[in-house]
Enzyme design. Structure first.
Site, PDB file in Angstrom:
ATOM      1  N   GLU A 143     -67.417 -63.507   0.296  1.00  0.00           N
ATOM      2  CA  GLU A 143     -67.385 -64.385  -0.811  1.00  0.00           C
ATOM      3  C   GLU A 143     -65.416 -64.084  -1.591  1.00  0.00           C
ATOM      4  O   GLU A 143     -65.007 -62.511  -1.132  1.00  0.00           O
ATOM      5  CB  GLU A 143     -68.186 -63.348  -2.173  1.00  0.00           C
ATOM      6  CG  GLU A 143     -67.734 -64.115  -3.567  1.00  0.00           C
ATOM      7  CD  GLU A 143     -69.426 -63.893  -4.502  1.00  0.00           C
ATOM      8  OE1 GLU A 143     -69.244 -64.140  -5.941  1.00  0.00           O
ATOM      9  OE2 GLU A 143     -69.591 -63.113  -3.821  1.00  0.00           O
TER      10      GLU A 143
ATOM     11  N   LYS B 169     -69.730 -71.620  -6.320  1.00  0.00           N
ATOM     12  CA  LYS B 169     -70.479 -71.093  -6.929  1.00  0.00           C
ATOM     13  C   LYS B 169     -71.454 -71.056  -7.624  1.00  0.00           C
ATOM     14  O   LYS B 169     -71.209 -71.781  -9.385  1.00  0.00           O
ATOM     15  CB  LYS B 169     -70.325 -69.947  -6.735  1.00  0.00           C
ATOM     16  CG  LYS B 169     -71.695 -68.702  -7.251  1.00  0.00           C
ATOM     17  CD  LYS B 169     -70.469 -66.839  -7.570  1.00  0.00           C
ATOM     18  CE  LYS B 169     -72.010 -65.834  -7.613  1.00  0.00           C
ATOM     19  NZ  LYS B 169     -70.977 -64.744  -7.586  1.00  0.00           N
TER      20      LYS B 169
ATOM     21  N   CYS C 102     -73.769 -65.540  -2.716  1.00  0.00           N
ATOM     22  CA  CYS C 102     -74.112 -64.107  -3.613  1.00  0.00           C
ATOM     23  C   CYS C 102     -74.709 -64.236  -4.567  1.00  0.00           C
ATOM     24  O   CYS C 102     -75.880 -64.449  -3.999  1.00  0.00           O
ATOM     25  CB  CYS C 102     -72.943 -63.696  -4.038  1.00  0.00           C
ATOM     26  SG  CYS C 102     -72.824 -61.826  -4.459  1.00  0.00           S
TER      27      CYS C 102
END
Length: 541
Positions: free
Chosen positions: A38, A105, A141
């Site tokens: 990430e 994300k 994540c």
């Protein structure tokens, strides 16, 4: 499909360096696709740098320039990404010399060390990314920790889940990560590849420990912790079969070994990423400074560590001998600098005004030591390490602008009882299994003598504090478990002792706000994990 995993250390803001490293791993990977962590282009976490338009623009420009060099196969890299007037935390698929797809994300964490919603916009629920005809499900994540993103990707036909992360370390994190990953694999019936960043960033450690879970829920490989690693896996999208060259997943480490490696990584990166090569610290002959000296020597090399023994009239010959032996065992430099004359000068300067005595006189000593250590730091361009443990920082058993003086504290999140356990481990042959050939690193007496600040004749820590084995248990319940006094007393602890410790904890918040940063090792470290007001009127009952 052959995919390479780049478990790498990526400094925040080093766009050219990070892209060069990604390109190096891409070149060496000999794979169809390279997966990176990430925000691999910008480093994690940029925090409020994301609010600076030029920072985000530079990250996107670096990503586009990197794309032009990826002409064979592909790579997935992480970067902040501006879309209109919003900025997203994104993973970018590069192939054929250009950006092919960008995924944002979805789940933005807002707890502990995270406050992403204040700097990023959340993306829509994602669709699989297509690469060489294979639909790849990307869980960026925190997207991994909820079933909704995984469910959408699976229903849309994803054949494998890729989870690029910048997941902070704590001593319990490995278990929770794998638990969540297994749940997603169980729900989806497809394999998962979990890739984590490695390195220290201010008070956060990224421990690597990337792993692969087959569709039957078994972990088939795990990268080592706290080091960079290039791994590979082969995936058959028709059958879901996956194989890897990562080491077998039954990697077992002692807690003490893991904590020590984490502190070494954090110290090395804090020193080097902030432009220093050397460190300096005060060596008292006690266990806290002995452990910090060992960490520093192992992290940046004994030749780069300088220590000062700074005795007052209350310092014992035993402390001088122990400090000298620690320095000799570690192969580090130590000089003795007396503070008796400066103490007398300060007392004489204040005569007729306050005539210092008691605690005031005691605290002059560590503050003078801080002045001398900072002078050494300034003159030698060495970063000053401070040496207070979590028990002391929690209770305020430390002198502001004195022994708290320093730029970084490697042991800030270790309770005193943990200090003893980690020091004993580092002092034993067990440390050799983890690459620490030099042991012991301190005399046995350092591990067994009663701790003392030596600020007055005959002083011992337990004159002021409860025994550390009791103190640390109560502090853990107050801090990590956030328990109240009544709840702790119900577990059999003395109410007066619990109240005393709780009051010490509450009263010393102003000191902690001014303390040096140190690596997060526990589930709740001082700092972003625990945000308490300094000025407040509520008192515990």
């Amino acid at each position: 499909m052959k995919v390479a995993l780049a478990q790498i250390n990526l400094p925040v803001g080093d766009f050219s360096g990070n892209c060069a490293k990604i390109l190096d791993y891409y070149t060496r990977a000999n794979a169809d696709l390279l997966l990176t962590p990430e925000l691999s282009v910008s480093g994690y976490s940029p925090e409020d740098l994301i609010l600076n338009k030029s920072f985000v623009d530079a990250a996107q420009k670096a990503t586009q320039e990197l794309a032009g060099k990826i002409t064979r196969g592909g790579a997935i890299v992480g970067s902040p990404w501006r879309d209109g007037d919003q900025v997203f935390n994104a993973m970018v698929l590069i192939a054929d010399g250009k950006v092919q797809e960008v995924q944002y994300k979805y789940e933005l964490p807002n707890f502990g060390v995270f406050d992403e919603p204040r700097i990023y916009a959340g993306g829509p629920l994602p669709k699989p990314i297509m690469f060489q005809g294979v639909p790849l499900g990307m869980l960026i994540c925190r997207d991994l920790w909820y079933d909704r993103t995984c469910s959408v990707l699976t229903k849309a036909g994803a054949k494998i889940l890729l989870a690029p992360n910048a997941s902070p370390y704590d001593i319990e994190k490995d278990v929770s990560r794998k638990g969540q990953a297994r749940e997603r694999v169980s729900e989806s019936g497809i394999p998962m590849v979990y890739l984590n960043m490695v390195g220290g960033q201010d008070d956060v450690i990224y421990d690597g420990a990337s792993f692969i879970i087959a569709k039957d829920g078994k972990i088939i490989g795990q990268a080592p912790k706290f080091v960079e690693h290039l791994g590979h896996f082969d995936f058959d999208p028709k059958t879901g079969a996956i194989t890897t060259d990562l080491p077998a997943a039954n990697i077992d480490t002692d807690d003490e070994a893991e904590l020590y490696q984490a502190m070494c990584l954090a110290t090395r990166d804090y020193v080097h990423k902030n432009g220093f090569k050397k460190a300096v610290l005060g060596l008292s002959g006690g266990i806290d400074s002995a452990l910090v000296a060992a960490i520093a020597a192992d992290a940046i090399g004994p030749e780069n560590v300088r220590t000062l023994f700074l005795p007052s009239p209350h310092s014992s010959l035993e402390s001088f001998q122990d400090a000298g032996n620690i320095a000799d065992f570690l192969g580090i430099d130590m000089h003795r600098v007396e503070i008796t004359n400066p103490m007398q000068s300060v007392q004489q300067s204040l005569e007729g005004i306050i005539n210092p005595s008691g605690l005031t006189l005691e605290n002059i000593q560590p503050r003078l030591r801080g002045v001398i250590l900072m002078a050494m730091s300034n003159h030698t361009d060495a970063l000053l390490l401070t040496t207070g443990n979590k028990s002391e920082i929690a209770t305020g058993y430390a002198t502001l602008y004195g022994d708290m003086c320093g730029a970084f504290n490697p042991i800030k999140d270790l309770y005193k009882t943990q200090i003893y356990a980690v020091a004993k481990w580092r002092n034993s042959a067990d440390a050799e299994k983890y690459g620490y050939a030099k042991w012991p690193v301190m005399p046995e007496r350092v591990l067994t003598k009663a701790p003392t600040a030596e600020l007055r004749p005959g002083q011992k820590d337990q004159d002021t504090l409860p025994p550390y084995d009791l103190l640390d248990k109560i502090l853990y319940k107050l801090i990590e478990q956030n328990q109240g006094i009544a709840e702790i007393v119900a577990h059999g602890y003395d109410s007066a002792t619990v109240l005393q410790i709780a009051q010490m904890l509450d009263k010393s918040e102003y000191k902690r706000r001014q303390a040096a940063p140190g690596p997060k090792l526990s589930i709740k470290a001082f700092g972003k994990d625990r945000r308490m007001p300094i000025t407040q009127s509520w008192k515990r009952a």
